[in-house]
Design an enzyme around this catalytic site. Structure first.
Site, PDB file in Angstrom:
ATOM      1  N   HIS A   1       3.113   3.941   0.616  1.00 35.10           N
ATOM      2  CA  HIS A   1       1.816   4.411   1.096  1.00 35.10           C
ATOM      3  C   HIS A   1       0.864   4.514  -0.102  1.00 35.10           C
ATOM      4  O   HIS A   1       1.255   5.066  -1.150  1.00 35.10           O
ATOM      5  CB  HIS A   1       1.953   5.773   1.806  1.00 35.10           C
ATOM      6  CG  HIS A   1       0.659   6.273   2.355  1.00 35.10           C
ATOM      7  ND1 HIS A   1       0.099   5.776   3.522  1.00 35.10           N
ATOM      8  CD2 HIS A   1      -0.216   7.185   1.876  1.00 35.10           C
ATOM      9  CE1 HIS A   1      -1.063   6.371   3.726  1.00 35.10           C
ATOM     10  NE2 HIS A   1      -1.281   7.228   2.745  1.00 35.10           N
TER      11      HIS A   1
ATOM     12  N   GLY B   1       0.922  -9.414   1.645  1.00 39.05           N
ATOM     13  CA  GLY B   1       2.269  -9.490   1.098  1.00 39.05           C
ATOM     14  C   GLY B   1       2.378  -9.325  -0.405  1.00 39.05           C
ATOM     15  O   GLY B   1       3.337  -9.786  -1.024  1.00 39.05           O
TER      16      GLY B   1
ATOM     17  N   ILE C   1       6.707   2.399  13.882  1.00 42.92           N
ATOM     18  CA  ILE C   1       8.142   2.096  14.019  1.00 42.92           C
ATOM     19  C   ILE C   1       8.689   2.813  15.254  1.00 42.92           C
ATOM     20  O   ILE C   1       8.614   4.035  15.356  1.00 42.92           O
ATOM     21  CB  ILE C   1       8.913   2.535  12.758  1.00 42.92           C
ATOM     22  CG1 ILE C   1       8.302   1.881  11.516  1.00 42.92           C
ATOM     23  CG2 ILE C   1      10.393   2.170  12.892  1.00 42.92           C
ATOM     24  CD1 ILE C   1       8.255   0.357  11.561  1.00 42.92           C
TER      25      ILE C   1
ATOM     26  N   ASN D   1       2.987  -6.592  -2.000  1.00 41.86           N
ATOM     27  CA  ASN D   1       4.152  -5.733  -2.274  1.00 41.86           C
ATOM     28  C   ASN D   1       5.445  -6.522  -2.103  1.00 41.86           C
ATOM     29  O   ASN D   1       6.387  -6.344  -2.882  1.00 41.86           O
ATOM     30  CB  ASN D   1       4.135  -4.507  -1.361  1.00 41.86           C
ATOM     31  CG  ASN D   1       3.190  -3.426  -1.866  1.00 41.86           C
ATOM     32  OD1 ASN D   1       3.505  -2.738  -2.816  1.00 41.86           O
ATOM     33  ND2 ASN D   1       2.035  -3.325  -1.256  1.00 41.86           N
TER      34      ASN D   1
ATOM     35  N   ASN E   1       8.980   3.263   3.112  1.00 40.97           N
ATOM     36  CA  ASN E   1       7.599   2.792   3.267  1.00 40.97           C
ATOM     37  C   ASN E   1       6.836   3.052   1.979  1.00 40.97           C
ATOM     38  O   ASN E   1       7.091   4.032   1.276  1.00 40.97           O
ATOM     39  CB  ASN E   1       6.943   3.557   4.432  1.00 40.97           C
ATOM     40  CG  ASN E   1       5.497   3.134   4.665  1.00 40.97           C
ATOM     41  OD1 ASN E   1       5.202   1.962   4.788  1.00 40.97           O
ATOM     42  ND2 ASN E   1       4.603   4.105   4.705  1.00 40.97           N
TER      43      ASN E   1
END
Ligand code: GRF
Length: 197
Positions: A110, A12, A94, A14, A108
């Site tokens: 990446h 977590g 997803i 981010n 998202n």
């Protein structure tokens, strides 16, 4: 106010970057209304709790089949009534029902400069292992919209990071997170929040 749901699976960091950007006032008009994890042990859920944000675990393992999980995941999103869904180290594919319901509203992060080192199987440390194996001098991170493919949606923001002599995958991952991911994810959310105004 942009209502966001953040989907997580692991540490977590981010998510924490988004929380800290909101708390510092750097990220305005954004509210994290729910954190959803597929992993009950994700430290990201602890981070949500510490920040007073509702954390919900919706794990595929708790359902008798993928169909049932997909429905529960969609319900878990709908309940929060999000304007934007942020995948932050989320390791679940997803489902189509979610893509269709929230088309153009899922982003998202990446840990590479897409289109390099992305697609099926490219997540976490693997991305950095491949970058080091290829010998690239520059890598980085990308924020993109999510569509039916894997890491294939329109790119929103990218930030380059230098690969240094002696980098291991772990060292490189940490630098990409510190110098790119934790910067461009909140910035991308801020850009979307401004466009919504
Ligand atoms: C990290 O590998 C990051 O590069 C990618 O997801 C993984 C976990 O991130 N985006 P986080 O610490 O859970 O945000």
């Amino acid at each position: 106010m942009l209502r966001i749901v953040v989907c997580v699976s692991g540490g977590g960091t981010n998510l924490q970057a988004i929380i800290d950007s909101i708390d510092s006032g750097k990220l305005e008009d954004v509210e994290i209304v729910r954190v959803i994890s597929n992993n009950p042990n994700a430290y990201a859920l602890e981070r949500a709790k510490n920040a007073g944000i509702e954390g919900v675990c919706i794990s595929p393992k708790s359902f008798e089949n993928r169909e049932a999980f997909n429905e529960a995941f969609l319900e878990g999103l709908k309940e929060a009534n999000p304007d934007l869904i942020v995948l932050a180290g989320f390791l679940v594919v997803i489902p189509l029902n979610v893509i269709e319901t929230y088309r153009g509203k899922i982003i998202n992060i990446h840990p590479s400069l897409i289109p390099s080192f992305c697609g099926t199987g490219f997540y976490g440390l693997k991305v950095h292992e491949e970058a080091l194996k290829r010998g690239v001098k520059i890598t980085g991170a990308t924020v993109h919209f999510v569509d039916e493919g894997t890491d294939t949606g329109p790119i929103i923001m990218q930030k380059a990071v230098e690969v240094k002599e002696g980098d291991t995958p772990k060292i490189l991952q940490q630098r990409v997170m510190e110098e790119a991911e934790w910067i461009i994810l909140p910035e991308s959310i801020g850009k979307i929040a401004k466009e919504k105004k």
